[in-house]
Scaffold this active site. Structure first.
Site, mmCIF file in Angstrom:
data_model
loop_
_atom_site.group_PDB
_atom_site.id
_atom_site.type_symbol
_atom_site.label_atom_id
_atom_site.label_comp_id
_atom_site.label_asym_id
_atom_site.label_seq_id
_atom_site.Cartn_x
_atom_site.Cartn_y
_atom_site.Cartn_z
ATOM 1 C CB CYS A 1 48.391 42.045 32.917
ATOM 2 S SG CYS A 1 49.913 41.184 33.361
ATOM 3 C CB CYS B 1 52.736 43.345 40.241
ATOM 4 S SG CYS B 1 54.525 43.554 40.057
ATOM 5 C CB CYS C 1 44.900 43.810 36.072
ATOM 6 S SG CYS C 1 44.323 42.160 36.531
ATOM 7 C CB CYS D 1 46.823 36.473 38.855
ATOM 8 S SG CYS D 1 47.001 36.490 37.052
ATOM 9 C CB CYS D 2 50.689 39.632 40.668
ATOM 10 S SG CYS D 2 49.685 40.943 39.936
#
Length: 253
Positions: free
Chosen positions: A211, A237, A214, A130-131
């Protein structure tokens, strides 16, 4: 140390980027953050440098320094589309207050999201991936064309940053870390002296802000970054690892 207007450092290109940053670190040992920034923005990397900012908890300090040197310095902001609304509002507030004239917002590519995260829930199963698509790849695109960039990292933030230098070589670019030797108290003192507005989430228990899915609140006495990816063996990240532009699947970040 005093900043010399004839700063630009001549380094044999055959020696490579690592020799350049080694020479710069030797020259600027003991320098102030303002001296490092001024040299980088006005001399060594003039018209070839950008600042990367999350507009997070500590961001106002370095943004203020950059604005005082040259408010038209490009500032790259990665909008993951998963940020707190308060962060976006804070970005706009600081842009106006500091007079920044070239803040560039970069979002994830729609093709990447469609292929890897069509439901927007990838953070639940693979935070590294995702990062990667929401931060790492957008930053790589935003940095295209720049030979150097400015980071707000500090040694006190984590064990992985304990030996941070003012200048680093990474992915064919120079990364400048003017606040490397600053403490948390230095940050607070500077913000107070210059009347810089805090990120609104800091007072709510978020000393480090990423984010929304998280990032969690941090209890008194906890490490300030413990609210990032809580419960996972993850502290970065990916944008500050040297493999950040290569690992398409997010592994190794």
């Amino acid at each position: 140390m005093a900043l010399h207007e004839t700063f630009s450092l001549g380094v044999d290109p055959e020696l490579g980027l690592q020799a350049e940053v080694s020479a710069l670190n030797a020259q600027f040992k003991g320098a102030s953050a303002q001296e490092v920034l001024t040299a980088a923005i006005r001399h060594q990397y003039a018209d070839d440098i950008a600042m990367v900012s999350s507009f997070g908890a500590d961001s106002a300090v370095l943004l203020h320094m950059v604005a005082r040197i040259n408010p038209s310095t490009p500032v790259l902001f990665i909008d993951t589309v998963k940020l707190f609304p308060a962060t976006l509002a804070y970005r706009d507030e600081l842009i106006e207050k500091l007079g920044l004239t070239d803040v560039r917002t970069q979002k994830p590519a729609q093709d990447d999201l469609a292929a890897k995260d069509p439901a927007g829930m990838l953070w639940m199963s693979d935070t590294d991936a995702c990062c990667h698509i929401r931060k790492v790849l957008p930053l790589e695109r935003a940095l295209d064309g720049f030979g150097a960039w400015i980071s707000g990292r500090k040694r006190f933030q984590s064990a992985s940053r304990a030996n941070l230098e003012f200048f680093e070589a990474e992915e064919g670019r120079v990364k400048v870390n003017p606040l490397a030797d600053w403490t948390a108290a230095d940050i607070l003192d500077y913000a107070k002296v210059h009347d810089l507005p805090p990120h609104p989430l800091v007072a709510q228990g978020y000393p480090s802000i990423g984010c929304l899915p998280c990032t969690s609140k941090v209890a008194p006495g906890e490490d300030p970054r413990s609210g990032r990816w809580r419960g996972q063996d993850k502290t970065e990240c990916g944008i500050h690892w040297p493999t950040h532009g290569k690992e398409v699947d997010g592994s190794g970040i």
